[in-house]
Design an enzyme around this catalytic site. Sequence first.
Site, PDB file in Angstrom:
ATOM      1  N   HIS A 148       0.833  -1.208   0.000  1.00  0.00           N
ATOM      2  CA  HIS A 148       0.000   0.000   0.000  1.00  0.00           C
ATOM      3  C   HIS A 148       0.864   1.254   0.000  1.00  0.00           C
ATOM      4  O   HIS A 148       0.567   2.238  -0.677  1.00  0.00           O
ATOM      5  CB  HIS A 148      -0.938   0.003   1.212  1.00  0.00           C
ATOM      6  CG  HIS A 148      -1.782   1.220   1.278  1.00  0.00           C
ATOM      7  ND1 HIS A 148      -1.400   2.346   1.944  1.00  0.00           N
ATOM      8  CD2 HIS A 148      -2.974   1.502   0.698  1.00  0.00           C
ATOM      9  CE1 HIS A 148      -2.333   3.272   1.806  1.00  0.00           C
ATOM     10  NE2 HIS A 148      -3.294   2.782   1.052  1.00  0.00           N
ATOM     11  N   CYS A 180      28.394   1.401 -32.255  1.00  0.00           N
ATOM     12  CA  CYS A 180      28.057   1.576 -30.837  1.00  0.00           C
ATOM     13  C   CYS A 180      29.308   2.068 -30.131  1.00  0.00           C
ATOM     14  O   CYS A 180      30.323   1.408 -30.123  1.00  0.00           O
ATOM     15  CB  CYS A 180      27.533   0.280 -30.224  1.00  0.00           C
ATOM     16  SG  CYS A 180      28.552  -1.165 -30.524  1.00  0.00           S
TER      17      CYS A 180
END
Length: 798
Positions: free
Chosen positions: A422, A753
């Site tokens: 919660h 890359c």
Amino acid sequence: MKNRKTAFVIPFKDLRIEDIPLAGGKNASLGEMYRELKTKGVDVPNGFAVTAFAYKHFMSVTGLKEKIKDILSDLKTKDTRNLMAHGKKVREAILKAKIPEEIEKEIIIHYKKLSREYKEKYTDVAVRSSATAEDLPDASFAGQQDTYLNIRGEEKILEACKKSFASLFTDRAISYREEKGFNHFDVSLSIGVQKMVRSDISSSGIMFSIDTESGFKEVVYITSIYGLGENIVQGAVNPDEFYVHKPTLKKGYKSIVSKKVGDKKVRMIYSNDKSNPVKNIKVSKTERENYSLNDEEILKLAKWAVIIEDHYKKPMDMEWAKDGKLNKLFIVQARPETVQSQKDLNILEEYVLKEKGEIKVIGKSVGSRIGSGKVKVIKNTSGIHSFKKGDVLVTEMTDPDWEPIMKIASAIVTNKGGRTSHAAIISREFGIPAIVGTNNATEKLKSGEFVTVNCSEGEEGIVYAGKLKYKIVKHNLKKISKTKTKIMLIAGTPEQAYEQSFIPNDGVGLAREEFIISSAIKIHPNALIDFEKLKDKKLKDKIESLTSNYKNKTQFYVDKLAEGIGTLAAAFYPKDVIVRTSDFKTNEYRNLIGGELYEPNEENPMMGWRGASRYYHKSFIEAFKLECYALKKVRNTFGLKNVKIMIPFCRTVEEGKKVQEIMKSCGLKRGKDGLQIYVMCEIPSNVLLADEFSKIFDGFSIGSNDLTQLTLGLDRDSEIIAGISNENDPAVKKFVSEVIEKAKKNKKKIGICGQAPSDFPDFAKFLVEKGIDSISLNPDSVIKTTLEVASVEKRLKR
């Protein structure tokens, strides 16, 4: 049945989702699923709803409505003492009143009928609230009223119902309605009375059909604990966590892309104590170390989540439970997800920590924000009066009763709880960074000290000492142009993958295995292969502590590597994700647990035993096969065929052939089932022999860092000559230009890359002019470089 609008009780079979005004969100949804989804295989325990009309009738005939209005006339929710005093008065007034006989009679009739259905005199039920404004897309109300478990007998049912009516006026519920602008009497209460699922002797949990942290919609997120589900809702237990990829699940694959064990210290079970029908007991070490769900159950729940989401046509938040007597799974609640599904996906908000400090506490991050403030350690609700706006709330677990102060906290840190507790749900709703499940925050952090709570770097949340500088960057994705040159990401941290998927991209051009191996596995693969033969007891104990739920230690390596790669592939599916096989140097492999037993000391590891040369070597071939099995699992078991494989540091064509033979023996044959295998172009030989490499590989990815060091004769680990390293050097650019030309001639894909396109705009321009297919970038430089590439393409009229 008689007029539904004036009915005191309605059974689930007669409820539908349109009945929220009558039965509230939870009950209307339960009725809808019971009616519509049982035929699709979703099991829902039966029950009935005590209606909102019954609540209003109770309030009216007893005079409670006017009495409560009078009590709340001078309410001040920001004054916690005032709030608590008023809430207590209201609840006492409700509990003293008598439920009208006509309502009691209807409740008992339906309870007896439910008991007969389950062949018991007094069947066990859960009594839950269902507010009529609850579970709407813009207001969660989660946990605002109370739940009563293992309730048996007519007297106990009626008592629980009255307590439920009173729980509409808990302090947290009063404060929440004030915060959300709801009139206290515009919200009514229905009560769900539902047959209990005997998860006290099995397991239960929460699942979402969306990732709760990023809002990524293509996964089901499942949490699981032992015992009744209240512990997971309250955040009392750190649960197991599972992710299932929905698109491949729908195609029939077993796509559990992530599994993590939680500590699950206690379980809630039935109690013989009449005044308290449930209690917590400790969980054994063996059970804690094992998953509380098996793969078959995880997949079944995920399929149900997809069915439920498809039925409601929106992301859903569900509670499930497994009956230990029947050995069956059930859905016990379902409601719309109310936080991530409301996000504007066109605005990318990025929190960036600009400095680091002393690490005080580590736990699981909730959200991706950063917050700082003065620590306030509060052990129980009696201390909440001293909490000030902007403080960092530190507590054992953030019970719903804490909501009045949660909304004014700059951050929340708890010892217990998972990312579906919660506390986590409410902190997301208020946009407050939270770190849960730290185990020791209340001991490590002291009231009055300043800290920075960082949730911006993936799954791991870190509390740093002091107020550290950070910035918030907002990007409007609608303004980012689409380029002809593919803009791909460099990725390697699975925990950040779902968040990063929202960055404009054409997939992943470089997915590194190294981070997965060093953080999720931590152990040298050969130490796992040789586990039974190891003589060092301390080393064996260390490995055992990390792999305790695996008898087969090599399977641990395969599974964890597959899950890491699978998460990356799932995040960007169906776009290409090019996975580079491991490229640790010997000194880096030595740092893994047991690594010193298997790795030589090299004078220059950067130029030594790395990449392809390791894979066929007798000292590493079996370890490389584990990588292959992991990749095979990602493609064949998870169904993530968007994964392509890339071999690093392949010095010769012959090496490339040897590596592919090993891969083939492990079920990874180039061309079969669409598998493509690329090679890193980072050695001059790759450029000079690009025509020959093109015959055995499907494409190239230029590794500009290594290509620069080897072209210029550098060791990029050496600080003394670091200033010479420059991808803009004419020799490097000549090699890059040549390999792009050769790849195009041979109809092979070619990308890059490396840092160069991010660091040097001129280098990005050069690549576009040469016609490179793709540029792979670190996530933080994608938007800047995309704008640069778009500008170049516009000038070149592409």
